[in-house]
Design a protein around this motif. Structure first.
Motif, short mmCIF file in Angstrom:
data_model
loop_
_atom_site.label_atom_id
_atom_site.label_comp_id
_atom_site.label_asym_id
_atom_site.label_seq_id
_atom_site.Cartn_x
_atom_site.Cartn_y
_atom_site.Cartn_z
N SER A 1 -30.68 104.50 61.31
CA SER A 1 -29.93 105.73 61.14
C SER A 1 -28.86 105.87 62.22
O SER A 1 -27.70 106.20 61.94
N LYS A 2 -29.25 105.60 63.47
CA LYS A 2 -28.30 105.70 64.58
C LYS A 2 -27.18 104.67 64.44
O LYS A 2 -26.00 104.98 64.67
N LYS A 3 -27.52 103.45 64.05
CA LYS A 3 -26.50 102.42 63.85
C LYS A 3 -25.53 102.82 62.75
O LYS A 3 -24.31 102.62 62.87
N LEU A 4 -26.04 103.40 61.68
CA LEU A 4 -25.18 103.84 60.58
C LEU A 4 -24.28 104.99 61.01
O LEU A 4 -23.10 105.03 60.65
N GLU A 5 -24.85 105.91 61.77
CA GLU A 5 -24.05 107.03 62.27
C GLU A 5 -22.91 106.52 63.16
O GLU A 5 -21.75 106.93 63.00
N ASP A 6 -23.23 105.63 64.08
CA ASP A 6 -22.22 105.07 64.97
C ASP A 6 -21.16 104.29 64.20
O ASP A 6 -19.96 104.39 64.49
N PHE A 7 -21.59 103.54 63.21
CA PHE A 7 -20.69 102.74 62.38
C PHE A 7 -19.70 103.66 61.66
O PHE A 7 -18.49 103.41 61.64
N ALA A 8 -20.21 104.72 61.05
CA ALA A 8 -19.36 105.66 60.31
C ALA A 8 -18.41 106.40 61.25
O ALA A 8 -17.22 106.56 60.93
N LYS A 9 -18.90 106.83 62.41
CA LYS A 9 -18.06 107.54 63.38
C LYS A 9 -16.92 106.66 63.87
O LYS A 9 -15.78 107.11 63.99
N ALA A 10 -17.22 105.40 64.17
CA ALA A 10 -16.22 104.48 64.70
C ALA A 10 -15.09 104.24 63.70
O ALA A 10 -13.97 103.91 64.09
N ARG A 11 -15.35 104.43 62.43
CA ARG A 11 -14.35 104.19 61.38
C ARG A 11 -13.80 105.49 60.78
O ARG A 11 -13.05 105.46 59.82
N ASN A 12 -14.26 106.62 61.32
CA ASN A 12 -13.88 107.93 60.81
C ASN A 12 -14.24 108.08 59.32
O ASN A 12 -13.48 108.62 58.52
N TRP A 13 -15.41 107.58 58.98
CA TRP A 13 -15.87 107.64 57.59
C TRP A 13 -16.76 108.83 57.32
O TRP A 13 -17.12 109.08 56.16
N GLU A 14 -17.15 109.56 58.34
CA GLU A 14 -18.06 110.68 58.13
C GLU A 14 -17.51 111.68 57.12
O GLU A 14 -18.26 112.31 56.38
N GLN A 15 -16.20 111.82 57.08
CA GLN A 15 -15.57 112.74 56.14
C GLN A 15 -15.87 112.38 54.69
O GLN A 15 -15.81 113.22 53.80
N TYR A 16 -16.19 111.12 54.43
CA TYR A 16 -16.47 110.66 53.07
C TYR A 16 -17.96 110.64 52.75
O TYR A 16 -18.35 110.39 51.61
N HIS A 17 -18.79 110.86 53.76
CA HIS A 17 -20.23 110.71 53.58
C HIS A 17 -20.90 112.02 53.18
O HIS A 17 -21.86 112.47 53.80
N SER A 18 -20.44 112.57 52.08
CA SER A 18 -21.13 113.74 51.51
C SER A 18 -22.36 113.23 50.76
O SER A 18 -22.40 112.06 50.34
#
Length: 124
Positions: free
Chosen positions: A19-36
């Motif tokens: 979970s932490k690795k996925l969170e970091d991965f998404a944050k580093a790419r600014n993908w959190e905005q797409y992770h609804s």
């Protein structure tokens, strides 16, 4: 160098670590905005479709995949991983502790579907 990275794979990893690795991965790419939740669910369903394709037209597949070559097994591992990673990310975005929920579900299923008794009292 890429081969070295592939060989350095954690043998025993927790859902929280993933979970932490996925969170970091998404944050580093600014993908959190797409992770609804909806987007993650649809992406996971697409990955389940890709996973299903590996079994299509193979008939019944034996445990251990004895009839599969190493490339097929590696591809299977990749598709299973895709499904798992989307499931973990989806659970995080929904505020569900997946490890806790799965543990509770196993307990609930044990009550709902008790194992047959090996001690057949009263049987003659």
């Amino acid at each position: 160098m890429a081969e070295e990275v592939e060989k350095k794979v954690a043998v025993d990893v927790s859902l929280k670590q993933l979970s932490k690795k996925l969170e970091d991965f998404a944050k580093a790419r600014n993908w959190e905005q797409y992770h609804s939740p909806r987007n993650l669910l649809l992406a996971m369903i697409a990955e389940v479709g890709e996973l299903s394709e590996l079994f299509m037209w193979k008939g019944e597949v034996r445990k251990g995949l004895a009839d599969w070559d190493e490339a097929e097994k590696e591809h299977l591992g990749e598709e299973l991983s895709d499904v798992l990673l989307y499931l973990i990310r989806l659970s995080d975005m929904c505020g569900v502790d997946l490890g806790d929920a799965a543990t509770r579900k196993i307990v609930k299923n044990a009550v709902k579907y008790p194992a047959p008794s090996s001690n057949k009292e009263g049987a003659s």
